[in-house]
Structures are given as structure tokens and as C-alpha cells.
Design a protein around this motif. Sequence first.
Motif, short mmCIF file in Angstrom:
data_model
loop_
_atom_site.label_atom_id
_atom_site.label_comp_id
_atom_site.label_asym_id
_atom_site.label_seq_id
_atom_site.Cartn_x
_atom_site.Cartn_y
_atom_site.Cartn_z
N LEU A 34 0.90 -4.85 -18.31
CA LEU A 34 -1.52 -4.43 -18.26
C LEU A 34 -1.42 -4.87 -16.93
N TYR A 35 -1.47 -6.16 -16.88
CA TYR A 35 -2.51 -7.01 -15.88
C TYR A 35 -1.90 -6.75 -15.11
N ALA A 36 -0.53 -6.16 -15.13
CA ALA A 36 0.20 -6.15 -13.47
C ALA A 36 -0.03 -4.69 -13.05
N LEU A 37 -0.58 -3.59 -13.86
CA LEU A 37 -0.56 -1.81 -13.02
C LEU A 37 -2.07 -2.36 -13.14
N LYS A 38 -2.97 -3.08 -13.90
CA LYS A 38 -4.34 -2.68 -13.64
C LYS A 38 -5.01 -3.59 -11.99
N LYS A 39 -4.21 -4.86 -11.51
CA LYS A 39 -4.36 -5.92 -11.12
C LYS A 39 -3.52 -4.79 -9.59
N THR A 40 -2.42 -4.07 -9.15
CA THR A 40 -2.14 -3.13 -8.66
C THR A 40 -2.93 -2.12 -7.87
N LYS A 41 -3.39 -1.02 -9.11
CA LYS A 41 -4.17 -0.72 -9.10
C LYS A 41 -5.87 -0.20 -7.90
N SER A 42 -6.11 -1.63 -8.84
CA SER A 42 -7.66 -2.29 -8.37
C SER A 42 -7.40 -2.86 -6.56
N THR A 43 -6.26 -2.88 -6.26
CA THR A 43 -6.12 -3.98 -4.63
C THR A 43 -5.40 -3.09 -3.91
N THR A 44 -4.65 -2.28 -4.67
CA THR A 44 -3.81 -1.19 -3.05
C THR A 44 -3.94 -0.29 -3.69
N ASN A 45 -3.87 0.94 -3.14
CA ASN A 45 -3.58 2.74 -3.53
C ASN A 45 -2.38 3.02 -3.75
N ALA A 46 -1.33 2.04 -4.99
CA ALA A 46 -0.56 2.55 -5.62
C ALA A 46 -0.62 3.06 -6.46
N THR A 47 0.70 4.41 -7.05
CA THR A 47 -0.11 5.45 -7.81
C THR A 47 1.39 3.77 -9.19
N GLU B 131 1.02 -1.15 -0.36
CA GLU B 131 -0.16 -0.08 0.04
C GLU B 131 0.80 1.23 0.05
N GLY B 132 0.39 2.33 -0.23
CA GLY B 132 1.42 3.25 -1.10
C GLY B 132 2.12 3.57 -1.72
N SER B 133 2.87 2.60 -2.05
CA SER B 133 3.93 2.66 -3.20
C SER B 133 4.08 3.21 -4.12
N LEU B 134 4.91 3.22 -5.35
CA LEU B 134 4.78 3.17 -6.50
C LEU B 134 5.14 2.12 -7.78
N LEU B 135 4.83 1.67 -8.29
CA LEU B 135 4.93 0.88 -9.70
C LEU B 135 5.19 1.47 -10.63
N ILE B 136 6.48 1.08 -11.43
CA ILE B 136 6.44 1.84 -12.63
C ILE B 136 6.48 0.45 -14.27
N GLY B 137 5.64 0.89 -14.54
CA GLY B 137 5.40 -0.31 -15.81
C GLY B 137 6.00 -0.14 -16.64
N ILE B 138 7.14 -1.05 -17.28
CA ILE B 138 7.89 -1.00 -18.39
C ILE B 138 7.66 -1.92 -20.10
N SER B 139 7.33 -0.90 -20.77
CA SER B 139 7.10 -1.79 -21.99
C SER B 139 7.37 -0.78 -23.60
N ARG B 140 8.06 -1.77 -24.42
CA ARG B 140 8.29 -0.65 -25.44
C ARG B 140 7.36 -0.30 -26.23
N SER B 141 6.49 -1.73 -26.51
CA SER B 141 4.98 -1.07 -27.15
C SER B 141 3.78 -0.74 -26.05
N GLY B 142 4.21 -1.03 -24.74
CA GLY B 142 2.83 0.21 -24.05
C GLY B 142 1.55 -1.01 -23.99
N GLU B 143 1.84 -2.57 -24.51
CA GLU B 143 0.82 -3.77 -24.76
C GLU B 143 0.93 -4.82 -24.34
N SER B 144 1.80 -5.41 -23.86
CA SER B 144 3.07 -6.59 -22.96
C SER B 144 1.60 -6.41 -22.46
N THR B 145 0.97 -7.81 -22.26
CA THR B 145 -0.18 -8.40 -21.34
C THR B 145 -0.10 -8.30 -20.17
N GLU B 146 0.99 -9.05 -19.44
CA GLU B 146 1.51 -8.85 -18.59
C GLU B 146 1.65 -7.91 -17.26
#
Length: 338
Positions: free
Chosen positions: A103-116, A86-101
Motif C-alpha cells: 500500500l505504501y509503495a503505491l502511495k509513494k509512487t503516485k506522490s512522486t511520479t506520474n506512473a499509473t 516516470e510514465g510507467s505502470l506499477l501493478i500492486g498485488i495483495s490478496r487482502s489489499g491491506e499489506s502495509t508495504e
Amino acid sequence: MITENEILEQPSMFQKCISEYKNLVSSVKEDLLRKKYSEIGFVGCGSSYYLAMGLAFNIARLSKGRIKTKAYTGSELAFDLNKINEGSLLIGISRSGESTETLYALKKTKSTTNATTIAVTCTPNSKLEEEADHSISMNFINEESIVMTKSFTSMAFIISVLFQDILDNGYLDYSEMIFNSSKIILDKMHNEIEIDIKNIDHFVFLGYDEYFAASMEGLIKVTEMSLSEVNSFPTLEFRHGPKSKVNDKTLSVILPNPVMLQKEIEIADELSKLGANVLIISPKKTNNFKYVAFPYGRDDFSDWFLRVIPLQLLGLKKAVSKGLNPDSPKNLGKVVKF
């Protein structure tokens, strides 16, 4: 070849990143300065995972442990093996911005924590960028090849510059050293380093922490482009069993760090006596071995991604020597989706 051209473009990409730096990172920098995160996660898949690994090691080092960091594969966050606090930062890295896992990682993190969340991509208006709270989108990278080369080093560079800036480490001097060093590395690999690449059938890449991340990215590059046998280990760990594979067709590339330099050079000497061809990539040159030396003047490990460049070129040259086309790697596409 597209891949070769894009490897050679890396200094100009660094220069472009420097000129666009303030525009690229403005909202991200403001958020980092305002919230002062004590924990930052980096997430990616494939090459972007090893990019995340190198950054996680380096930012913890630069902050002297004040910022706790961790690298995650997209899948482990997407499918609940691990989670961001909770309250941490997650930086997602993807050349295309379309890598499924990822993208899912950011979605899951936003839906289950208040991480930025922050997206770092080379493609504008991607799904990852849309999902994140902030983004760094380097659409000028425009990488055409399937194999990641200039996109890897450019994303590593822009995030490294950002944290050099935030931590008051003289980011302009740092940027200049990286730019100058990249030009020298390419020149030495093209004009000074002679390796009988046709006779090499076993590559070994060795290093610690950030340099282990670079070694793993080298493993991916040489594997993708040339379909060769490649191993990567923390340097002294190679002595504990894997060195049994060494012969005169082995190329051992060591990425030594300033703390363990002498011990890692001793390993180079041991491998050479076993018949291996040895190449050292480091600002600190010693005698007896082929060396790619460059003028990076700090002992902060923040040159780690530069040391991937010679490994990219080794993969390219080995592919060509085998009659393979590095622009069309076997079984691979530019974006991995479920």
C-alpha cells in the motif's frame, strides 16, 4: 482441512476467472491498450512478491523484450530504496489489499511520479484498490486459510490471461490449457506420485526465471505449513556448493524449462546418484524419474504458476506427517501490517 480444500479448488477458480474475465479486466485492458506502456513494475510482499517476480519474467518474455519489467518488494518502493520511472505502470498485488508495504509503495509512487497504478486483490473495497487508478478485484476467491494457495494461482492466472490477450497470443486457448492442466496435476499428485514424505527432511526446489519464482513460492509454502528445511536455487547453481547437503532424505523437485531441459535433467540424474529423491514437474516427460506431466502445449513459460500446485501439496502432506495443522501455521496471520 481448509487449506487442503482450497488447494483442490484451484481448477474451479481458474474456470471462474475465465467466466468473469471481461468484467474483471475491462478498465485495466482499456488503459493498457491505450497507453502501451514500455515499462511495467510488479510489487508485492511475501508470496505476492514471488507472484510479481514470475509475472515480470513472463511478460517480458511474451513481449519479446518490448515491455521492460521488474519485480519489487513493497518495502523497497515504500522506503525509497528503488523507484518507478516516470510514465510507467506499477501493478500492486495483495490478496487482502491491506499489506502495509505494498500500500505504501503505491502511495509513494503516485506522490512522486506520474506512473499509473493498478491493484490486483481478492478482497473488494480494500485500501489498495482505493489507492490505485484501476483494479482487478476477485472477491469470489474468498480464501479462508492463512497460507496463500488458490489466491496466488488465481491472481497469477488472471494477469497472465490479460497479457496473453493484449499481446494477441490466443488467450482462450491458453486459458483452456491452464484449466485442463491444473486438473491433471492435482490428479497425478493424489493418485500417481508416491513419495515417502515422512522420510523427507530436506526439500530442494530448482528452476530458472519464472520457474525460479515458482520454486521460491514453493519454499514459502513448505516452510509455512511444515516448518521444514527448504532451499531454492537456479537449477545448475545447486551444484556449486549446496549439493553437499544432499542425502537419502532429500527431495529435489526440478521445474525444467524448454530451453535448458536436457541440462536440467542431467542435474536430476546427478542428484539421484547422490541419493536424493527426485521429482520432475514439466509437460515434457522423460524416463527414469518420478514425473508430474501435464498437457501444456506452449514453450512460453506461462505455465509457471501451475507448477506451484504440487509444491503446495508437498507442504500440506509434510505438515500432516509431522502432526502440524496447516490451517494454523506458526507465528503467521492472514495480513501483515506495520
